[in-house]
Design a protein around this motif. Structure first.
Motif, PDB file in Angstrom:
ATOM      1  N   MET B  68    -110.985  52.224   1.863  1.00  9.72           N
ATOM      2  CA  MET B  68    -110.020  53.209   1.371  1.00  9.72           C
ATOM      3  C   MET B  68    -110.718  54.522   1.016  1.00  9.72           C
ATOM      4  SD  MET B  68    -107.928  50.634  -1.105  1.00  9.72           S
ATOM      5  CE  MET B  68    -106.265  51.186  -1.086  1.00  9.72           C
ATOM      6  N   THR B  69    -109.887  55.569   0.924  1.00  9.54           N
ATOM      7  CA  THR B  69    -110.441  56.842   0.464  1.00  9.54           C
ATOM      8  C   THR B  69    -109.667  57.314  -0.756  1.00  9.54           C
ATOM      9  OG1 THR B  69    -108.996  57.905   2.060  1.00  9.54           O
ATOM     10  CG2 THR B  69    -111.321  57.721   2.677  1.00  9.54           C
ATOM     11  N   SER B  70    -110.329  58.106  -1.520  1.00 11.93           N
ATOM     12  CA  SER B  70    -109.735  58.626  -2.752  1.00 11.93           C
ATOM     13  C   SER B  70    -108.512  59.484  -2.413  1.00 11.93           C
ATOM     14  CB  SER B  70    -110.805  59.453  -3.464  1.00 11.93           C
ATOM     15  OG  SER B  70    -110.321  59.889  -4.688  1.00 11.93           O
ATOM     16  N   PRO B  71    -107.387  59.258  -3.078  1.00 13.51           N
ATOM     17  CA  PRO B  71    -106.178  60.015  -2.736  1.00 13.51           C
ATOM     18  C   PRO B  71    -106.353  61.505  -3.030  1.00 13.51           C
ATOM     19  CG  PRO B  71    -105.836  58.758  -4.747  1.00 13.51           C
ATOM     20  CD  PRO B  71    -107.163  58.343  -4.204  1.00 13.51           C
ATOM     21  N   ASP B  72    -105.782  62.340  -2.180  1.00 10.46           N
ATOM     22  CA  ASP B  72    -105.969  63.773  -2.395  1.00 10.46           C
ATOM     23  C   ASP B  72    -104.651  64.536  -2.469  1.00 10.46           C
ATOM     24  OD1 ASP B  72    -105.121  63.525   0.149  1.00 10.46           O
ATOM     25  OD2 ASP B  72    -106.782  64.601   1.098  1.00 10.46           O
ATOM     26  N   TRP B  73    -103.558  63.775  -2.608  1.00  6.35           N
ATOM     27  CA  TRP B  73    -102.253  64.439  -2.600  1.00  6.35           C
ATOM     28  C   TRP B  73    -101.864  65.020  -3.955  1.00  6.35           C
ATOM     29  CZ3 TRP B  73    -100.149  61.379  -6.205  1.00  6.35           C
ATOM     30  CH2 TRP B  73    -100.504  60.014  -6.202  1.00  6.35           C
ATOM     31  N   ALA B  74    -102.554  64.638  -5.001  1.00  3.33           N
ATOM     32  CA  ALA B  74    -102.176  65.155  -6.320  1.00  3.33           C
ATOM     33  C   ALA B  74    -102.639  66.599  -6.466  1.00  3.33           C
ATOM     34  CB  ALA B  74    -102.797  64.293  -7.416  1.00  3.33           C
ATOM     35  N   LYS B  75    -101.985  67.331  -7.353  1.00  2.00           N
ATOM     36  CA  LYS B  75    -102.386  68.713  -7.577  1.00  2.00           C
ATOM     37  C   LYS B  75    -103.522  68.735  -8.609  1.00  2.00           C
ATOM     38  CE  LYS B  75    -100.748  73.319  -8.708  1.00  2.00           C
ATOM     39  NZ  LYS B  75    -101.799  73.854  -7.843  1.00  2.00           N
ATOM     40  N   LEU B  76    -104.672  68.253  -8.152  1.00  2.00           N
ATOM     41  CA  LEU B  76    -105.824  68.140  -9.038  1.00  2.00           C
ATOM     42  C   LEU B  76    -107.059  68.630  -8.293  1.00  2.00           C
ATOM     43  CD1 LEU B  76    -105.255  64.468 -10.282  1.00  2.00           C
ATOM     44  CD2 LEU B  76    -104.787  66.537 -11.592  1.00  2.00           C
ATOM     45  N   ASN B  77    -107.898  69.373  -8.990  1.00  6.72           N
ATOM     46  CA  ASN B  77    -109.195  69.734  -8.428  1.00  6.72           C
ATOM     47  C   ASN B  77    -110.228  68.761  -8.968  1.00  6.72           C
ATOM     48  OD1 ASN B  77    -108.856  71.981  -6.746  1.00  6.72           O
ATOM     49  ND2 ASN B  77    -108.416  73.226  -8.570  1.00  6.72           N
ATOM     50  N   ILE B  78    -110.714  67.905  -8.110  1.00  6.16           N
ATOM     51  CA  ILE B  78    -111.682  66.917  -8.575  1.00  6.16           C
ATOM     52  C   ILE B  78    -112.952  67.069  -7.739  1.00  6.16           C
ATOM     53  CG2 ILE B  78    -112.094  64.483  -9.043  1.00  6.16           C
ATOM     54  CD1 ILE B  78    -109.032  64.080  -8.639  1.00  6.16           C
ATOM     55  N   ASP B  79    -114.068  67.253  -8.421  1.00  7.37           N
ATOM     56  CA  ASP B  79    -115.330  67.253  -7.694  1.00  7.37           C
ATOM     57  C   ASP B  79    -115.545  65.861  -7.131  1.00  7.37           C
ATOM     58  OD1 ASP B  79    -115.865  69.856  -8.255  1.00  7.37           O
ATOM     59  OD2 ASP B  79    -116.889  69.423 -10.150  1.00  7.37           O
ATOM     60  N   PRO B  80    -116.178  65.758  -5.968  1.00  8.11           N
ATOM     61  CA  PRO B  80    -116.395  64.432  -5.389  1.00  8.11           C
ATOM     62  C   PRO B  80    -117.135  63.529  -6.383  1.00  8.11           C
ATOM     63  CG  PRO B  80    -117.091  66.170  -3.881  1.00  8.11           C
ATOM     64  CD  PRO B  80    -116.737  66.839  -5.162  1.00  8.11           C
ATOM     65  N   ILE B  81    -116.699  62.293  -6.443  1.00 12.59           N
ATOM     66  CA  ILE B  81    -117.312  61.348  -7.383  1.00 12.59           C
ATOM     67  C   ILE B  81    -118.256  60.448  -6.592  1.00 12.59           C
ATOM     68  CG2 ILE B  81    -116.844  59.420  -8.951  1.00 12.59           C
ATOM     69  CD1 ILE B  81    -113.982  60.730  -9.296  1.00 12.59           C
ATOM     70  N   ASP B  82    -119.491  60.337  -7.059  1.00  9.44           N
ATOM     71  CA  ASP B  82    -120.443  59.439  -6.409  1.00  9.44           C
ATOM     72  C   ASP B  82    -120.342  58.071  -7.079  1.00  9.44           C
ATOM     73  OD1 ASP B  82    -122.486  58.048  -5.311  1.00  9.44           O
ATOM     74  OD2 ASP B  82    -124.063  59.520  -5.775  1.00  9.44           O
ATOM     75  N   TYR B  83    -119.669  57.153  -6.391  1.00  9.83           N
ATOM     76  CA  TYR B  83    -119.420  55.846  -7.000  1.00  9.83           C
ATOM     77  C   TYR B  83    -120.686  55.001  -7.096  1.00  9.83           C
ATOM     78  CZ  TYR B  83    -114.549  57.090  -6.918  1.00  9.83           C
ATOM     79  OH  TYR B  83    -113.373  57.728  -7.157  1.00  9.83           O
TER      80      TYR B  83
END
Lengths: 253, 485
Positions: B68-83
């Motif tokens: 899976m990939t991290s959802p990107d449809w929300a109106k949020l600016n999120i720096d990529p997270i290194d899991y």
């Protein structure tokens, strides 16, 4: 010592630099009721805003002493807690906040300022019921949101109720008569008269003389073009009713 | 002791077969190494003494997550997270590491406690002061537990439930939020550390509000929390989550899953006050909160009511939802979301109407100040068999200042012509007039904003249980500190 002493007060609108108050001198002793009358645009409401500390005005000259302290140095809420009350010409609606919550917050802000404990909820309700009864108002008003959906008359009555609860030293009534029919005018005036007290001063701002039939002032000032043009007793109001403001406006022009 | 030996054996067996990454660890370790892989998941499961089926469940979730990939449809600016650059297991902190007295606690934190009106003894507990027998929460909790047991109510940590009530956990866990539901839910399913479990038997009305506050052994389970609440036929329970006191955590990433199941004629009321660290006024730090909360109104006439007051976190991604399966079932969502400074929130709900005459109500109040962004995102879906379904939605936004944003994104789908759906939305600003009016009556800036915003949120705040509401009202004022003046 006078309760309020305004000396050569000049103020202008911050945005456009337009000077509205052009040297006001006014002294009110404890217990006195003064009326300021004047045509529209003479600066009456500006005076009430400047005294209560509203944003948007710049004081360029002069001083105001309130009960021995420099009023102009204080924040609006400090002025209120020090005993200055403004009955608004257009009281503001605050949806979702009941009148009784609003007043309890206001009372508690005062108590906090004096290092006292918050008012007991039950005791407060009791006091509010007494105040409304004394003013001939229904205590149903306490449960309604502040001025929300109030009629013009109800809003003005609500201002007087707040004044009764907060017991100010100095109250400014800014065109409290505007938009009132004769019955509402009488209720509001009776309320104000019941709050007259040797230690409480009032400044009644009005365009019309009729309010002064009910709230009889000790002194009447005529304001035009940002200045007090004339001062007299209550008979001055009657004179104005007959002659209008034309003389003063010509002076101003 | 016995348990420890068993665990050691389990780990050894596992290690012998599958530690292909060459990662060797000691079961006494307090912290698993950084990163996420099958071994870490085995380690967590072993640490928690879990049955084999649970481990399998986690591993399945993990394999789903990998695709899976991290959802990107929300109106949020999120720096990529290194899991791979995060810890997924740390033993609960020992009390001895905590401050010895309130004198050692951050004064800023104490100031906030004071404003919230939290009693001294509770302040000590919240701040993790290592004082035994100061706070009587243990005895309170014991009394609590006894009272609940008498009624057959189970209220414990989910790890405990897995050991003592495996049949219930196995039957219900993952039935509302499946392992592969979404990226964050899959992550949670793989690595969740703890959370709450509640079971209310048939016909029982839970006599008190259940609160994590009174469930001992809840400290430090915040990162990947998993909660499961089951209300059996004709039962009622009210559950409180979170706390008004500011919560800090060294882990930035939080991904919780909450599943609620209401059977015939059952009702669950779930209330949350979320006040995770939002970062400083420049937007540095702060918790990322990605939460999947969902309720299944499985039985006829069942009801689930979500109430949330969201004031914390740097990023909030959260949509408490109701699947209205049972005929005549009811779903409610009452939300206050406050964002200040650089906070971002994308939150709302989903109401999925499947059964006949199902009803849902959505009341959302978004408040945005500073340079924050606040989005309501909601779905109302009426499926073909949901004869006579009804929804009412009201979304109000309040802006403070002119650098913040408020957005409303409602999705409405109706596949049944008898459905009735109403949507109302408003956007307003706190006016200078309102502020001046309050100040003229003696209120300071902060009190004035708090009062006006509380008025704006009133319809939601009145849904909060008494235990929460007074503090939550104060919290609203505190969250907006510095937003005016």
């Amino acid at each position: 010592m006078p309760l309020i002493e305004i000396k050569n007060l000049h103020a202008r609108i911050e945005d456009d630099g337009k000077e509205i108050l052009k040297g006001i001198d006014l002294t009110i002793e404890p217990g006195e009721v003064h009326a300021i009358m004047g045509p529209n645009g003479s600066g009456k409401s500006t005076l009430s805003y400047v005294l209560s500390g509203r944003d948007g005005y710049e004081i360029t000259e002069g001083s105001v002493m309130f009960d021995g302290v420099d009023l102009l140095e204080m924040e609006p809420d400090e002025r209120s807690r020090a005993g200055l009350f403004l009955a608004f010409q257009y009281p503001v609606e605050i949806p979702g906040v009941t009148n009784s919550t609003f007043l309890r917050e206001a009372v508690n802000a005062r108590r906090k300022g004096q290092g006292e404990k918050e008012v007991d909820a039950l005791q407060f309700v009791k006091m509010m019921r007494e105040k409304t009864k004394k003013l001939g108002m229904s205590d149903e008003m306490l449960k309604r949101a502040v001025n929300f959906g109030f009629s013009g008359g109800e809003k003005k009555r609500n201002e007087i109720l707040q004044m009764a609860v907060l017991e100010p030293k100095f109250a400014i009534l800014d065109e409290t008569d505007s938009g009132l029919d004769i019955d509402a005018l009488k209720i509001v005036s009776d309320g104000v008269n019941s709050l007259r007290d040797p230690s409480r001063s009032m400044l009644v701002i009005t365009h019309y003389q009729r309010l002064l039939n009910y709230i009889v002032p000790d002194k009447v000032h005529v304001m035009a073009d940002g200045k007090i043009q004339r001062t007299g007793g209550k008979e001055l109001a009657e004179e104005l009713e007959a002659s209008g403001y034309a003389d003063y406006q010509e002076d101003a022009a | 002791m016995v348990a420890t030996i068993e665990t050691e054996q389990t780990v050894k067996e596992l290690g012998a077969q599958k530690y292909k990454y060459g990662f060797v660890t000691d079961i006494d370790m307090e912290k698993a190494p950084k990163g996420l892989n099958e071994d870490i998941i085995r380690f967590i499961s072993a640490k928690k003494n879990e049955p084999e089926w649970m481990l399998e469940w986690r591993l399945k979730a993990y394999s789903r997550w990998l695709d899976m990939t991290s959802p990107d449809w929300a109106k949020l600016n999120i720096d990529p997270i290194d899991y791979q650059d995060a810890y997924y297991y740390a033993a609960p902190k020992s009390k001895d590491d905590g401050p010895k007295s309130l004198d050692e606690v951050d004064p800023e934190l104490l100031r906030t406690y004071e404003k919230l009106g939290i009693p001294l003894k509770e302040q000590e507990m919240l701040a993790g002061v290592a004082v035994d027998a100061v706070f009587d929460s243990v005895s309170v909790a014991t009394t609590y537990k006894k009272k609940l047991e008498e009624q057959g109510i189970i209220f414990c940590s989910i790890s405990e439930a897995m050991r003592n009530h495996p049949e219930l956990v196995r039957k219900y866990m993952g039935t509302v939020v499946p392992q592969g539901d979404n990226f964050f839910a899959a992550l949670n399913s793989a690595v969740f550390t703890d959370g709450s479990f509640v079971y209310v038997p048939k016909g029982v009305r839970c006599p008190m509000e259940l609160s994590t506050y009174f469930r001992i052994n809840t400290a430090d389970t915040g990162q990947f929390e998993r909660t499961l609440i089951i209300a059996d036929e004709g039962s009622y329970v009210s559950y409180l989550e979170g706390c008004t006191a500011p919560q800090r955590d060294e882990n930035q990433l939080h991904a919780a899953v909450v599943e609620l199941i209401a059977l015939d004629n059952a009702e669950i009321k779930y209330s949350t006050v979320q006040n995770w660290y939002p970062g400083d006024e420049n937007g540095v730090g702060g918790i990322y909160n990605f939460v999947t909360k969902r309720a299944a109104c499985r039985g006829k006439n069942s009801k689930v009511s979500w109430t949330q007051v969201e004031t914390g976190s740097a990023i909030t991604w959260k949509y408490p939802s109701c699947i209205l399966q049972g005929d005549n079932s009811v779903g409610e969502f009452y939300s206050v979301a406050i964002t200040n400074n650089h906070q971002q929130a994308d939150t709302g709900t989903k109401m999925i109407h499947l059964g006949k005459n199902t009803r849902s109500t959505i009341i959302s109040k978004g408040i945005s100040a500073g340079q924050a962004d606040n989005t309501y995102r909601g779905l109302v879906s009426i499926m073909p068999k949901a004869e006579g379904a009804r929804n009412f939605t009201q979304c109000d936004s309040l802006l403070i200042g002119d650098k913040c944003g408020a957005h409303t994104v409602p999705y409405i789908e109706s596949k049944n012509p008898t459905a009735r759906i109403e949507h109302e939305a408003t956007t307003a600003k706190i006016s200078e007039d309102q502020l001046f009016y309050c100040k003229q009556r003696g209120l300071g800036d902060e009190d004035a904003v708090g009062l006006i915003v509380n008025g704006f949120c009133k319809e939601v705040m009145k849904e909060l249980p008494m235990e929460f509401s007074v503090e939550a009202q104060k919290l609203i004022g505190i969250s907006l500190e510095g937003s005016v003046g």
